[in-house]
Design a protein around this motif. Sequence first.
Motif, PDB file in Angstrom:
ATOM      1  N   CYS A  61      -6.202  11.982  -9.351  1.00 35.28           N
ATOM      2  CA  CYS A  61      -5.098  11.688 -10.004  1.00 35.28           C
ATOM      3  C   CYS A  61      -4.908  10.183  -9.738  1.00 35.28           C
ATOM      4  CB  CYS A  61      -3.819  12.638  -9.751  1.00 35.28           C
ATOM      5  SG  CYS A  61      -4.205  14.187 -10.456  1.00 35.28           S
ATOM      6  N   LEU A  62      -4.980   9.780  -8.025  1.00 34.53           N
ATOM      7  CA  LEU A  62      -4.691   8.669  -7.863  1.00 34.53           C
ATOM      8  C   LEU A  62      -5.610   7.420  -8.548  1.00 34.53           C
ATOM      9  CD1 LEU A  62      -2.828   7.370  -5.683  1.00 34.53           C
ATOM     10  CD2 LEU A  62      -4.674   7.595  -4.024  1.00 34.53           C
ATOM     11  N   PHE A  63      -6.852   7.861  -8.745  1.00 33.58           N
ATOM     12  CA  PHE A  63      -7.832   7.040  -9.361  1.00 33.58           C
ATOM     13  C   PHE A  63      -7.702   7.208 -11.125  1.00 33.58           C
ATOM     14  CE2 PHE A  63      -9.436   6.880  -5.070  1.00 33.58           C
ATOM     15  CZ  PHE A  63     -10.038   5.638  -5.060  1.00 33.58           C
ATOM     16  N   ARG A  64      -6.892   7.991 -11.537  1.00 29.71           N
ATOM     17  CA  ARG A  64      -6.703   8.387 -12.829  1.00 29.71           C
ATOM     18  C   ARG A  64      -8.121   8.961 -13.538  1.00 29.71           C
ATOM     19  NH1 ARG A  64      -3.892   3.703 -16.154  1.00 29.71           N
ATOM     20  NH2 ARG A  64      -4.527   5.053 -17.843  1.00 29.71           N
ATOM     21  N   ILE A  65      -8.811   9.625 -12.642  1.00 28.82           N
ATOM     22  CA  ILE A  65      -9.996  10.336 -13.391  1.00 28.82           C
ATOM     23  C   ILE A  65      -9.227  11.357 -14.054  1.00 28.82           C
ATOM     24  CG2 ILE A  65     -11.990  11.783 -12.863  1.00 28.82           C
ATOM     25  CD1 ILE A  65     -12.397   8.969 -12.140  1.00 28.82           C
ATOM     26  N   LEU A  66      -8.222  11.862 -13.695  1.00 31.53           N
ATOM     27  CA  LEU A  66      -7.301  12.972 -14.042  1.00 31.53           C
ATOM     28  C   LEU A  66      -6.052  12.173 -14.405  1.00 31.53           C
ATOM     29  CD1 LEU A  66      -7.260  16.190 -12.084  1.00 31.53           C
ATOM     30  CD2 LEU A  66      -8.641  15.817 -13.949  1.00 31.53           C
ATOM     31  N   GLU A  67      -5.640  12.395 -15.783  1.00 31.10           N
ATOM     32  CA  GLU A  67      -4.111  11.702 -16.168  1.00 31.10           C
ATOM     33  C   GLU A  67      -3.251  12.540 -16.086  1.00 31.10           C
ATOM     34  OE1 GLU A  67      -4.125   8.515 -16.866  1.00 31.10           O
ATOM     35  OE2 GLU A  67      -5.952   7.652 -17.709  1.00 31.10           O
ATOM     36  N   ALA A  68      -1.944  11.982 -16.003  1.00 29.95           N
ATOM     37  CA  ALA A  68      -0.607  12.587 -15.700  1.00 29.95           C
ATOM     38  C   ALA A  68      -0.248  13.402 -16.730  1.00 29.95           C
ATOM     39  CB  ALA A  68       0.654  11.611 -15.431  1.00 29.95           C
TER      40      ALA A  68
ATOM     41  N   GLY B  87       0.899  -1.165  -0.015  1.00 30.34           N
ATOM     42  CA  GLY B  87       0.119  -0.033  -0.007  1.00 30.34           C
ATOM     43  C   GLY B  87       0.729   1.234   0.306  1.00 30.34           C
ATOM     44  N   GLU B  88       2.002   1.191  -0.579  1.00 24.26           N
ATOM     45  CA  GLU B  88       3.050   2.445  -0.569  1.00 24.26           C
ATOM     46  C   GLU B  88       2.521   3.215  -1.799  1.00 24.26           C
ATOM     47  OE1 GLU B  88       7.474   2.842  -1.998  1.00 24.26           O
ATOM     48  OE2 GLU B  88       7.116   1.901   0.160  1.00 24.26           O
ATOM     49  N   VAL B  89       2.478   4.523  -1.562  1.00 23.13           N
ATOM     50  CA  VAL B  89       2.092   5.339  -2.945  1.00 23.13           C
ATOM     51  C   VAL B  89       3.185   6.458  -3.038  1.00 23.13           C
ATOM     52  CG1 VAL B  89       0.255   7.074  -3.421  1.00 23.13           C
ATOM     53  CG2 VAL B  89      -0.408   5.110  -1.981  1.00 23.13           C
ATOM     54  N   GLU B  90       3.474   6.593  -4.149  1.00 24.63           N
ATOM     55  CA  GLU B  90       4.623   7.458  -4.391  1.00 24.63           C
ATOM     56  C   GLU B  90       4.450   8.275  -5.585  1.00 24.63           C
ATOM     57  OE1 GLU B  90       9.456   7.783  -5.207  1.00 24.63           O
ATOM     58  OE2 GLU B  90       8.267   5.955  -5.117  1.00 24.63           O
ATOM     59  N   PHE B  91       4.393   9.765  -5.302  1.00 27.22           N
ATOM     60  CA  PHE B  91       4.217  10.925  -6.537  1.00 27.22           C
ATOM     61  C   PHE B  91       5.527  11.126  -6.943  1.00 27.22           C
ATOM     62  CE2 PHE B  91      -0.017  10.689  -4.888  1.00 27.22           C
ATOM     63  CZ  PHE B  91      -0.743  11.362  -5.752  1.00 27.22           C
ATOM     64  N   ARG B  92       6.065  10.748  -8.058  1.00 26.18           N
ATOM     65  CA  ARG B  92       7.142  11.307  -8.603  1.00 26.18           C
ATOM     66  C   ARG B  92       7.256  12.505  -9.729  1.00 26.18           C
ATOM     67  NH1 ARG B  92      10.502   5.743  -9.871  1.00 26.18           N
ATOM     68  NH2 ARG B  92      10.357   4.744  -7.800  1.00 26.18           N
ATOM     69  N   ASN B  93       7.534  13.624  -9.248  1.00 25.41           N
ATOM     70  CA  ASN B  93       7.613  14.740 -10.031  1.00 25.41           C
ATOM     71  C   ASN B  93       6.150  14.783 -10.955  1.00 25.41           C
ATOM     72  OD1 ASN B  93      10.238  15.416  -9.387  1.00 25.41           O
ATOM     73  ND2 ASN B  93      10.863  13.903 -10.861  1.00 25.41           N
ATOM     74  N   TYR B  94       5.347  14.725 -10.437  1.00 28.42           N
ATOM     75  CA  TYR B  94       3.891  14.580 -10.909  1.00 28.42           C
ATOM     76  C   TYR B  94       3.136  15.903 -11.239  1.00 28.42           C
ATOM     77  CZ  TYR B  94      -0.732  12.687 -11.809  1.00 28.42           C
ATOM     78  OH  TYR B  94      -1.862  12.049 -12.606  1.00 28.42           O
ATOM     79  N   SER B  95       2.855  15.905 -12.560  1.00 29.30           N
ATOM     80  CA  SER B  95       1.984  17.191 -12.823  1.00 29.30           C
ATOM     81  C   SER B  95       0.735  16.790 -13.570  1.00 29.30           C
ATOM     82  CB  SER B  95       2.567  18.057 -13.825  1.00 29.30           C
ATOM     83  OG  SER B  95       4.118  18.598 -13.102  1.00 29.30           O
ATOM     84  N   ALA B  96      -0.247  17.547 -13.486  1.00 19.30           N
ATOM     85  CA  ALA B  96      -1.508  17.222 -13.964  1.00 19.30           C
ATOM     86  C   ALA B  96      -2.588  18.241 -14.491  1.00 19.30           C
ATOM     87  CB  ALA B  96      -2.429  16.173 -13.045  1.00 19.30           C
ATOM     88  N   ARG B  97      -3.314  18.150 -15.585  1.00 16.75           N
ATOM     89  CA  ARG B  97      -4.226  19.107 -15.882  1.00 16.75           C
ATOM     90  C   ARG B  97      -5.256  18.480 -16.391  1.00 16.75           C
ATOM     91  NH1 ARG B  97      -0.049  19.861 -19.946  1.00 16.75           N
ATOM     92  NH2 ARG B  97       0.455  22.101 -19.208  1.00 16.75           N
ATOM     93  N   TYR B  98      -6.518  19.381 -16.365  1.00 12.27           N
ATOM     94  CA  TYR B  98      -7.548  18.745 -16.652  1.00 12.27           C
ATOM     95  C   TYR B  98      -8.179  18.544 -18.350  1.00 12.27           C
ATOM     96  CZ  TYR B  98      -9.565  19.102 -11.949  1.00 12.27           C
ATOM     97  OH  TYR B  98      -9.889  18.659 -10.418  1.00 12.27           O
ATOM     98  N   ARG B  99      -7.477  19.531 -18.888  1.00  8.82           N
ATOM     99  CA  ARG B  99      -7.866  19.146 -20.334  1.00  8.82           C
ATOM    100  C   ARG B  99      -6.315  19.839 -20.924  1.00  8.82           C
ATOM    101  NH1 ARG B  99     -12.693  21.358 -19.543  1.00  8.82           N
ATOM    102  NH2 ARG B  99     -12.146  23.402 -20.940  1.00  8.82           N
ATOM    103  N   PRO B 100      -6.027  19.097 -22.440  1.00  9.13           N
ATOM    104  CA  PRO B 100      -4.787  19.743 -22.856  1.00  9.13           C
ATOM    105  C   PRO B 100      -5.184  21.338 -23.106  1.00  9.13           C
ATOM    106  CG  PRO B 100      -5.820  17.758 -23.933  1.00  9.13           C
ATOM    107  CD  PRO B 100      -6.470  18.190 -22.866  1.00  9.13           C
TER     108      PRO B 100
END
Length: 1505
Positions: free
Chosen positions: A1331-1338, A1283-1296
Amino acid sequence: MDALCGSKFWDSNLSVHTNNPDLTLCFQNSLLAWAPCIYLWAALPCYLLYLQHHDRGYIVLSQLSRLKTALGVLLWCVSWADLFYSFHGLVHGWAPAPIFFVTPLVVGITMLLATLLIQYDRLRGVQSSWVLIIFWFLCVVCAIVPFRSKILSAMAKGKISDPFRFTTFYIYFALVLFALILSCFREKPPFFSPKNVNPNPCPELSAGFLSRLSFWWFTKMAILGYRRPLEEQDLWSLKEEDCSQKVVRRLLEAWKKLQKQDAGRKAAAASGKRVSGEDEVLLGGQPRPQPPSFLWALLATFCSSILISMCLKVIQDLLSFVNPQLLSILIRFISNPMAPTWWGFLVAGLMFVCSMMQTVILQQYFHLIFVMGVKLRMAIIGVIYRKALVITNSAKRESSVGEIINLMSVDAQRFMDLAPFLHLLWSAPLQIILAIYFLWQNLGPSILAGVALMVLLIPLNGAVAMKMRAFQVEQMKFKDSRIKLMSEILAGIKVLKLYAWEPSFSEKVEGIREDELQLLRKSAYLQAISTFTWVCTPFLVTLTTLGVYVSVDQNNVLDAEKAFVSVSLFNILKIPLNMLPQLISNLIQTSVSLKRIQHFLNQDELDPQCVERKTITPGYAVTIHNGTFTWAQNLPPTLHSLDIQVPKGALVAVVGPVGCGKSSLVSALLGEMEKLEGTVCVKGSVAYVPQQAWIQNCTLQENVLFGRALDPTRYQRALEACAMLADLEMLPGGDQTEIGEKGINLSGGQRQRVSLARAVYSEADLFLLDDPLSAVDSHVAKHIFDRVIGPEGVLAGKTRVLVTHSISFLPQVDFIIVLADGQVSEVGSYPALLQHSDSFANFLCNYGRDEDKESLKEDNRTALEDTEDEVLLTEDTLSNHTDLTDNEPVMYEVHKQFMRQLSVMSSEGEGQGRPVSRRHLGSAEKVVQAAEAKARGALIQEEKAEMGTVKLSVFWDYAKAMGLYTTVAICVLYPSQTAAATGANVWLSAWTNEAMVDSRQNNTSMRLGVYAALGILQGFLVMLAAITQAVGSVHAARLLHQALLHNKMHSPQSFFDTTPSGRILNRFSKDVYVIDEVLAPTILMLMNSFYSSLATLVVIAASTPLFTVVALPLAVFYVLMQRFYVATSRQLKRLESISRSPIYSHFSEMVTGSSVIRAYGRSQDFKAISDAKVDTNQRSCYAYIASNRWLGVQVDFVGNCVVFFAALFAVIGRNSLSPGLVGLSVSYALQITLTLNWMVRMMSDLESNIVAVERVKEYSKTETEAPWVVEGSRPPAGWPLQGEVEFRNYSARYRPGLELVLRDLSLRVRGGEKVGIVGRTGAGKSSMTLCLFRILEAAEGEIRIDGVNVADIGLHDLRSQLTIIPQDPILFSASLRMNLDPFGRYSEEDIWRALELSHLHTFVSSQPAGLDFQCSEGGENLSVGQRQLVCLARALLRKSRILVLDEATAAIDLETDNFIQAIIRTEFESCTVLTIAHRLNTIMDYTRRWSWVLREHAQSQSPGV
């Protein structure tokens, strides 16, 4: 008559048996001159009565009116001149016949009447008088014979015998001709005409009589539609009598009258003498009283339209039998070489005139009946809407939103579809009787054989119809279930995605759909049998009759007259016989719909007298005495034995644990619950803030004003108090920003504050606030309490009932009501309750400390901001606003704009310590800015109509869906069946021309055998085509729905955020209905009419080759009309489709917020809004109906020309044509009017209905999210173990193209850690979970869970291994078991254990159904807290290694919050827990706390920091 004229009245040698016919002078001077006068005097009483009831205002005296009057006076003078001339003759000794006195006198008085009518019409606002046009037309027609006769007489004699009367007649003729021409021009609109205020009035209102008769007034729109695609602003306004408001009011009055009568009967029965039990046994049970019939209400409302259309239908039916008689005369004329040629020309002319009269009357009938159908639908929608506003909650649970939408869309449409067939109930038998009568005259008793066959076929068709009815009832149930389930899926799509439950719900929808299609297939096969019997019945009747006729007596010769007059009569007979199956089908469907609508309309309504508003104890605003309330009569009471008194101006808090009845108490005060006993009194107007804010899909300002007039000062004060000012700065359109459906582009806190601002602006006397502070941060809650609710707030002095879980505000309230198990356990002030050593005091002691700590931390955190209240407010509002970027991608641009504004402020020297000043705008500037703001703030784009021709690819898509082999088979079978039918008729023609030997025909058996074989072949091919099409259409319906459902289940969340659910639901209801039930019959009729028209033209051209000369110009005219029509009608149909969605979206919105609407007393306004939306839809419907009538007149004209030229060329070529060939040619021509009309109509209908395929395909091809399972890259079994969760240099936006919502985020949560995530709303907390559930993609970087990159695996492999307890608990209307475990993976013991741990065991076990307890739509029969506990039970069942709580405890009390946290500590001890929390005590004992800064890196702290 001879004595009156002094000469012979009728001379057949002069008028009939001659090559140069004429009428006697007596006939001309008497009957011919009197005919127009008789007509005018006969029409006068009815016309005056009509004018009496239709006063449109007077018309100013114009030059046209003066000229018409002058002509009338001159005609009167001419008539009187004739009269005085006769008297002059009498005086001078040459006594004229009495007719020369009578006729001028009658004509003179009639002309005076016509002149007076011209002026009376003007005073009553009549622009074009149909009575006078017909009168002048008859005058001209009746004067043509004397016109010709006088010239011929003068030429024969070489002189004019009576110069004075000769001169006056030609003056009279010139004047009546001029009067006819002038009467065709219409007057100006009346002085007080609505045209002056209506920007786009319907031209029908001001159209002249001839224009109305031929629907020429529609031509302008047809040309416009051909030049460019029509838009909504091109549509005309509805006539006043066609508007929803008037039509619905009339139906409601009729329905209420029936309900009143029914209530009176019940009351009389109840108060009557009751029989004893023994008597009742002896007398038998009394019949159960029937509910009032909605059908009678409909008939009472539309009786005038039904009666007028009935009269037109009778005339049309009678006229349809004239042409076969004229055909009989024509064949006799061809057979008789000695007959004068003019007989033939007269018959051809009469055929044309008769056909044109039929056309005009039929099109007027259709216009009337279709408009009535539209009004029927409009009225039913209005009545259902009004009923839905007042039904009880128990009734609402019985009929879901989806089911009621089905009543409005499908069932109301069924009534509209039935309207054109309604008169067939009596018209079909009339036509059948008349056809049999004329056939008897033609063929004698042989016709009885055909009648016997028809009678024998009735039971078969009855059995088929009964079976179809049974299927229809079942099918509607499945359709309702499917729409209801889809409605819920769309409402809870985010939950389905987070839990990875889409496959389970897809299977449920597919299961219902499969059952629906099974019934559809069975219905289609029955329809094929029905089609076979009805197509073959006319032929079998013809075959049997002709067979019996030639067999019973060898002397019975089948000549052309007998054969083809019989065929023409059988063709007329075929129309009612062919229409009867459709009538039966429509009657079956409509009777099912009628029962459903009637059942809904007879549901219980909320009792408006439940809450007493007039009498109340002085000094009190709310009193409840011994009140017991329930949500439904069959459920146990939710609240019982309540005794509450709230003084005027008091602030009262209602507290208690989850499910104790706090929200129910508010509902009871609103009159939303059913009162079993006691009294409820409420003084003054009410404002209501529900627990879950109800937001409309309109601008923010409109949401706050809620129908009230704008008072800028009060509006500003409401926004300021509710911390909305800074939101307006941020929103792209300010307060003109459009708020999406259910408020999707606002955060939860903002939605609640808009709801609160609405209440504040209303300035009501009583404010019912159902936990409005739960959705906002504690410091925002403090601000709202201080500025709005509390003793110093804007509502100070008003009566406020506040349901709350926030203990910190309790010391400031006047007194507290404590609820437990639906009863008042304690009432008192805060200090008084503290002194009691009971459960509430302990509750306060335990949780007061926690909340005090939380408040202290909040105070420390916001100490800097407290220096300037306005700045606190600005940041505070920003924090709430920016939450929308976490949850909803739609409005992310807001942040860009707001951050720019902040940077501008700082560059201008406005530091954080200074309040933001607001520039005041001038009124003109405000208007301009408001318009611009509204344009900028539009969120949900209007549904776009496809322009121009439907692409061939859409037809190709449907053909592929049907199956290419099926499509080819259909294309071959239809021309084959037409060829067989044509072959049979050609064979019949050859049979009638067969030479006779000894007055007998030889080879009768062979002729009859071949004729029978060809007919049976046609019947076989018809059935084969119908079955093939049934198979193909069901296959297409399955594939298209499957693709639509599959795509929607795979669509990303952003699609559902930006698309109204009504628009998606419209695809699943109306468009799927069209594909299921409308497209296949349309294709069938198009194919039939196309090949029939082709066969007719080929037969006529082969019989009379001269016809090809006129065929070309007629074809050009037909194609031209067809192109004008199709271009216009297609776009009108599309506009109708687009304007339909808002009706259902608004209705769905209204049902959800009905309690708020009722509380604010806005029911009337919402009815008006719904009526306006229905009217918008009806505008395109009305124009579409008019386009069909316009086309009908034009195409019928072409068909009538075909009849005329077929007869004319038969007369011209009489010497070279056999009677059989003429009979064949003209009998075919008589059918072409109908087939040409149907062909172009079906072409247009196909284009209009294929739009459903286009719309379904459009939503089947939208962008989808990543695959659910990636076969080559599945995570290992048992993943994630740690159950280890790691965000690595993570960025996300809602739409291109949008800015990043998370920027370069790096953090690591070790397995088993409990991490609390706090921070301002909008800092990116919820974005991280999405983002964790990938409703938003990286956009950049990656998320790793136990070393696996989540982007590499399928969405379901990821989401099924994570668990979330969301902020908004969503339940579906299914069993509790289904809501917890849709895949059926867990045992009953597991489920009960989860319920026990989530403190739901007691509640569920107390329910008779246990785990099968049915949750209502949205889980409305559970409290919000209980719904949240169900979500906790889901998490306990899944027991995944990673658990996310997204503000899951915001809406529940502190005690339940503590339960949940305790369960998480024990049951999820080894799991990784990420908690987003408003309350700090929620995460005080967590391993680490992540403090989120706006869209930047998180700061890790231990909880104690």
